[in-house]
Design an enzyme around this catalytic site. Structure first.
Site, PDB file in Angstrom:
ATOM      1  N   TYR A 161     -15.674  11.367  -9.802  1.00  0.00           N
ATOM      2  CA  TYR A 161     -15.364  10.520 -11.263  1.00  0.00           C
ATOM      3  C   TYR A 161     -16.344   9.402 -11.525  1.00  0.00           C
ATOM      4  O   TYR A 161     -17.095   8.903 -10.908  1.00  0.00           O
ATOM      5  CB  TYR A 161     -13.869   9.857 -11.013  1.00  0.00           C
ATOM      6  CG  TYR A 161     -12.843  10.751 -11.098  1.00  0.00           C
ATOM      7  CD1 TYR A 161     -12.708  11.498 -12.021  1.00  0.00           C
ATOM      8  CD2 TYR A 161     -11.907  10.595 -10.226  1.00  0.00           C
ATOM      9  CE1 TYR A 161     -11.634  12.310 -12.059  1.00  0.00           C
ATOM     10  CE2 TYR A 161     -10.649  11.510 -10.031  1.00  0.00           C
ATOM     11  CZ  TYR A 161     -10.530  12.086 -10.997  1.00  0.00           C
ATOM     12  OH  TYR A 161      -9.388  13.082 -11.214  1.00  0.00           O
ATOM     13  N   LYS A 185       6.631  -3.389  14.101  1.00  0.00           N
ATOM     14  CA  LYS A 185       6.813  -3.461  12.728  1.00  0.00           C
ATOM     15  C   LYS A 185       6.279  -2.524  11.994  1.00  0.00           C
ATOM     16  O   LYS A 185       5.139  -1.601  12.431  1.00  0.00           O
ATOM     17  CB  LYS A 185       6.699  -4.868  12.308  1.00  0.00           C
ATOM     18  CG  LYS A 185       5.314  -5.428  12.188  1.00  0.00           C
ATOM     19  CD  LYS A 185       5.085  -6.616  11.976  1.00  0.00           C
ATOM     20  CE  LYS A 185       3.561  -6.912  12.285  1.00  0.00           C
ATOM     21  NZ  LYS A 185       3.316  -8.682  12.103  1.00  0.00           N
ATOM     22  N   ARG A 220       2.921 -20.286   6.520  1.00  0.00           N
ATOM     23  CA  ARG A 220       3.277 -19.007   6.182  1.00  0.00           C
ATOM     24  C   ARG A 220       5.180 -19.003   6.385  1.00  0.00           C
ATOM     25  O   ARG A 220       5.566 -19.113   5.649  1.00  0.00           O
ATOM     26  CB  ARG A 220       2.720 -17.839   6.833  1.00  0.00           C
ATOM     27  CG  ARG A 220       3.043 -16.571   6.282  1.00  0.00           C
ATOM     28  CD  ARG A 220       2.009 -15.357   6.997  1.00  0.00           C
ATOM     29  NE  ARG A 220       2.481 -15.106   8.326  1.00  0.00           N
ATOM     30  CZ  ARG A 220       2.211 -14.045   8.950  1.00  0.00           C
ATOM     31  NH1 ARG A 220       1.269 -13.300   8.569  1.00  0.00           N
ATOM     32  NH2 ARG A 220       2.815 -13.670  10.349  1.00  0.00           N
TER      33      ARG A 220
HETATM   34  C1  LIG Z   1       2.548  -8.918  13.282  1.00  0.00           C
HETATM   35  C2  LIG Z   1       2.758 -10.116  14.169  1.00  0.00           C
HETATM   36  C3  LIG Z   1       2.468 -10.089  15.300  1.00  0.00           C
HETATM   37  C4  LIG Z   1       1.509  -8.989  15.717  1.00  0.00           C
HETATM   38  O1  LIG Z   1       0.287  -9.147  15.574  1.00  0.00           O
HETATM   39  P1  LIG Z   1      -1.074  -8.411  15.851  1.00  0.00           P
HETATM   40  O2  LIG Z   1      -2.297  -9.351  15.424  1.00  0.00           O
HETATM   41  O3  LIG Z   1      -0.780  -7.137  15.392  1.00  0.00           O
HETATM   42  O4  LIG Z   1      -1.035  -8.525  17.246  1.00  0.00           O
HETATM   43  C5  LIG Z   1       2.927 -11.232  16.164  1.00  0.00           C
HETATM   44  N1  LIG Z   1       3.615 -12.120  15.673  1.00  0.00           N
HETATM   45  C6  LIG Z   1       3.877 -12.428  14.195  1.00  0.00           C
HETATM   46  C7  LIG Z   1       4.734 -13.520  13.792  1.00  0.00           C
HETATM   47  C8  LIG Z   1       3.465 -11.235  13.260  1.00  0.00           C
HETATM   48  O5  LIG Z   1       3.719 -11.442  12.129  1.00  0.00           O
END
Ligand SMILES: *Cc1c(COP(=O)(O)O)cnc(C)c1O
Length: 376
Positions: A261, A42, A139
């Site tokens: 700054y 992703k 979630r």
């Molecule tokens: C992003 C995600 C993963 C991968 O997580 P990592 O900690 O990057 O290995 C796996 N399962 C779900 C549901 C996720 O949202």
């Protein structure tokens, strides 16, 4: 990394070693065998470039890919024509056609989504999907009550091809957390209620919790890209990413003068301050700024392997670092390492009050990406 490795006109460069991505996948696949090792790609493979990373993983033997959105699924399909692709954000209204079009499977997270998927694809026969059950993260995923309701709805289940039942851990980076065992127990209770060919609970840090967490498939993202998420355990993966930016100027700054700054940093000794062509728009967190008088906080960059503290405020395109203590004088045109051999993703994340994941997904978006195959 030499200055001549940075394309002319570019202020910095992100270097990605695809052989190491493939090597990391192989190492994790061996660790979890006989469970399958999928790959989470992703957010443009965590910012590293889906078009390069996905084919490299497929060539290494990865057959299952997870993305977050339908746009990402369509992209991913172009790069891995034969792979199974799951969409973690589930089924958005009106996207069933597009999912079918690119042969991607939604990770259905509610009874409503299951009904929608079945209705919108009904005439096309049983359609493959994953079922996301919530085991305590609160979630995404079906509650226990929804799982019960689905388990009793034979008509609905008949129209669905549930390929995968999955859940996600809240505290997998803390191996001693009770929450891990609690979520596993809930998963064990809910999983048998649903028809599925396979089960998956662990991501990068979860797979380090041991075989009891592997089930049929693990879903790492971060670890494939060299990340070390688990606290107190070392995931057997190698770093993949480096980011460097050019030093544009080096100033001699006298004691009492301020840098940047808000004049938040006052120099205490005769100093050499280098101005690096990377700021918060390049993923150098503004929270990594350092004010004088405070020893707490503040990030660093590295020049020729020497750690140089960020001084003053990180601005949009520029960051000032103290290079006074670097053995040989630092000159214009040299490179400062943002992440790489000296500064890990975790170091940089920690100094900015965040995690390596956020560093990885934001680093060097306006820098060209250079792909390597060092271990090939
Ligand atoms: C992003 C995600 C993963 C991968 O997580 P990592 O900690 O990057 O290995 C796996 N399962 C779900 C549901 C996720 O949202």
């Amino acid at each position: 990394m030499r200055p001549s490795d940075v394309p002319a006109g570019a202020t910095g460069v992100v270097t990605i070693d695809l052989a190491r991505v493939a090597g990391n996948w192989r190492a994790l696949a061996a660790l979890v065998h006989p469970a399958e090792c999928a790959a989470v790609v992703k957010a443009d493979a965590y910012g590293l470039g889906l078009s390069q990373v996905a084919p490299a993983l497929a060539a290494a033997g990865c057959r299952t890919f997870f993305v977050a959105t339908i746009d990402e699924a369509e992209d991913c399909r172009r790069f891995v024509p034969a792979a199974t692709i799951y969409v973690l954000d589930g089924l958005l209204a009106g996207t069933a056609e597009r999912l079918l079009g690119c042969d991607a499977r939604p990770v259905l997270a509610s009874l409503a989504e299951v009904r929608c998927w079945v209705e919108q694809t009904g005439s096309a026969g049983r359609r493959p999907a994953a079922l996301h059950v919530d085991t305590g993260l609160n979630r995404l995923g079906m509650s226990a009550a929804e799982v019960q309701a689905l388990a009793h709805d034979m008509h609905l289940l008949d129209q669905l091809e549930a390929c995968l039942v999955m859940s996600h851990l809240a505290c997998a980076d803390e191996p001693d957390s009770d929450k891990n065992r609690q979520q596993r127990t809930v998963f064990e209770q809910l999983r048998p209620l649903l028809p599925s060919v396979s089960a998956s609970l662990a991501a990068s840090d979860g797979l380090m919790l041991g075989a009891a967490y592997h089930y049929d498939m693990v879903r790492p993202g971060y670890a494939l890209y060299g990340g070390q998420a688990s606290v107190g355990r070392t995931t057997p993966v190698a770093p993949v990413v480096a980011a460097h930016a050019r030093i544009l100027q080096v100033h001699d700054v006298a004691p009492g003068q301020t840098v940047g700054y808000a004049a938040s940093y006052t120099v205490a000794r005769p100093s050499r301050i280098a101005t690096v062509a990377a700021g918060y728009a390049d993923g150098v967190f503004r929270h990594a700024s350092r004010a004088s008088g405070s020893d707490a906080g503040g990030g660093s960059m590295a020049v020729r392997g020497a750690v140089c503290p960020i001084v003053g405020r990180v601005s949009m395109d520029l960051t000032t670092i103290d290079v006074t203590d670097v053995a040989e004088p630092v000159g214009v045109g040299e490179l400062a390492e943002l992440i790489g051999a000296t500064l890990t993703l975790e170091d940089v994340g920690h100094a900015a009050g965040t995690i390596g994941y956020e560093v990885l997904t934001r680093i060097g978006r306006r820098f060209p990406r250079v792909y390597r195959n060092d271990e090939a």
